[in-house]
Enzyme design. Structure first.
Site, mmCIF file in Angstrom:
data_model
loop_
_atom_site.group_PDB
_atom_site.id
_atom_site.type_symbol
_atom_site.label_atom_id
_atom_site.label_comp_id
_atom_site.label_asym_id
_atom_site.label_seq_id
_atom_site.Cartn_x
_atom_site.Cartn_y
_atom_site.Cartn_z
ATOM 1 N N SER A 8 0.864 -1.186 0.000
ATOM 2 C CA SER A 8 0.000 0.000 0.000
ATOM 3 C C SER A 8 0.894 1.228 0.000
ATOM 4 C CB SER A 8 -0.894 -0.009 1.249
ATOM 5 O OG SER A 8 -1.388 1.292 1.455
ATOM 6 N N HIS A 33 -1.047 -1.260 -4.304
ATOM 7 C CA HIS A 33 -2.379 -1.007 -3.745
ATOM 8 C C HIS A 33 -2.478 0.495 -3.501
ATOM 9 C CE1 HIS A 33 -5.927 -2.147 -1.307
ATOM 10 N NE2 HIS A 33 -5.529 -1.209 -0.464
ATOM 11 N N ASP A 35 -4.725 3.524 -2.050
ATOM 12 C CA ASP A 35 -5.818 3.808 -1.114
ATOM 13 C C ASP A 35 -6.370 5.208 -1.327
ATOM 14 O OD1 ASP A 35 -6.019 1.434 0.603
ATOM 15 O OD2 ASP A 35 -3.949 1.919 1.134
ATOM 16 N N MET A 37 -9.009 7.974 -0.310
ATOM 17 C CA MET A 37 -9.866 8.348 0.833
ATOM 18 C C MET A 37 -10.421 9.745 0.618
ATOM 19 S SD MET A 37 -7.605 6.922 3.986
ATOM 20 C CE MET A 37 -6.804 5.321 3.896
ATOM 21 N N HIS A 66 -8.268 0.917 -4.236
ATOM 22 C CA HIS A 66 -9.195 0.696 -3.123
ATOM 23 C C HIS A 66 -9.892 2.020 -2.815
ATOM 24 C CE1 HIS A 66 -9.533 -0.516 1.449
ATOM 25 N NE2 HIS A 66 -10.710 -0.393 0.863
ATOM 26 N N MET A 68 -12.095 4.196 -0.767
ATOM 27 C CA MET A 68 -12.771 4.409 0.522
ATOM 28 C C MET A 68 -13.461 5.759 0.435
ATOM 29 S SD MET A 68 -9.640 2.881 2.724
ATOM 30 C CE MET A 68 -8.619 3.090 1.291
ATOM 31 N N MET A 137 -11.465 -6.377 5.070
ATOM 32 C CA MET A 137 -10.631 -5.406 5.789
ATOM 33 C C MET A 137 -10.231 -5.979 7.147
ATOM 34 S SD MET A 137 -10.103 -2.817 3.899
ATOM 35 C CE MET A 137 -9.220 -1.854 5.146
ATOM 36 N N ASP A 175 -6.442 -6.810 3.901
ATOM 37 C CA ASP A 175 -5.814 -5.485 3.910
ATOM 38 C C ASP A 175 -5.887 -4.851 5.290
ATOM 39 O OD1 ASP A 175 -4.923 -2.912 3.308
ATOM 40 O OD2 ASP A 175 -6.740 -2.333 2.217
#
Ligand code: DX5
Ligand code: ZN
Length: 224
Positions: A8, A33, A35, A37, A66, A68, A137, A175
């Site tokens: 990540s 990966h 992330d 957000m 990913h 979020m 998760m 993850d």
């Protein structure tokens, strides 16, 4: 083997993103990966499609995105255009989860659904044959560097059983808080893809760490 180690990038040095991506590529990882957000679905903000597109020009690595974010349905196209190879949305954040999954597949990416630690697998079970990837998760999303939540272990096992019982090839991804000191016991439960942020980026030699992580998840060590 179909097992993947996916660092990540959020846990890397954010002032040197492209160097970090190149360093993990040289260390022999299977992808990166990313992330995303939004400060709404989770209490933190990271980066969006433009940063991902900028990195896309620097590496051939698989991009595991990913999301979020709330209202992810609205932005799927942007992330695919930015270079995502897989796009994972949160079951908790999508009112029309099935529709979001269909949309991701239509865009030509692998479609994933992530579930927070407190969210039951039953949320995804009715559409399991439609999804390419189930992300369990193992921390509450929002930050890198949190501790692995031990109560997710039986959930990982139940997810593996749910996929196998249905005779599906759905990828099972884990993850959050995954490091050299716990990846073996997690791998024994049969996930396919392992995200590790600080477990890789907080170590001095990525190549040695990745090799050690890979050794710990090798299928010869487990019945799967
Ligand atoms: C948590 C993110 C994770 C996290 C992983 O919100 O989805 O991908 O950055 O980092 P570590 O491995 O440090 O928990
Ligand atoms: Zn993540």
């Amino acid at each position: 083997m179909n097992k993947k180690i996916l660092p990540s990038i959020l846990a890397g040095d954010l002032s040197r993103l492209s160097e970090e991506v190149k360093a993990i590529e040289a260390a022999g990882v299977d992808g990166v990966h990313l992330d995303v957000m939004d400060g709404h679905f989770v209490p933190n903000l990271t980066f969006g499609p433009e940063v991902i597109a900028a990195l896309r020009g620097k590496t051939k690595l698989f991009f595991d995105v990913h999301l979020m974010i709330s209202n992810a349905e609205k932005y799927l196209d942007l992330y695919r255009k930015a270079g995502a190879d897989s796009i994972t949305v949160h079951g908790e954040a999508c009112t029309h989860l099935h529709k979001a999954v269909q949309e991701i597949k239509k865009l030509g990416a692998q479609a994933g659904v992530a579930l927070n630690p407190a969210t039951p697998l039953s949320v995804v079970e009715p559409i399991l044959p439609e999804i390419d990837l189930l992300l369990v998760m193992t921390v509450n999303p929002g930050f890198a560097g949190q501790s692995f939540i031990e109560t997710t272990l039986p959930k990982i096992q139940a997810a593996r059983q749910m996929i196998d019982r249905a005779g599906l090839k759905t990828i099972l991804e884990v993850d959050g808080g995954i490091k050299l000191n716990n990846i073996g016991k997690i791998a024994a439960l049969g996930p396919d893809w392992f995200v590790s942020g600080s477990g890789i980026f907080a170590t001095p030699d990525y190549k040695t760490t990745v090799a050690a992580l890979r050794h710990s998840i090798h299928p010869r060590n487990f019945p799967h």
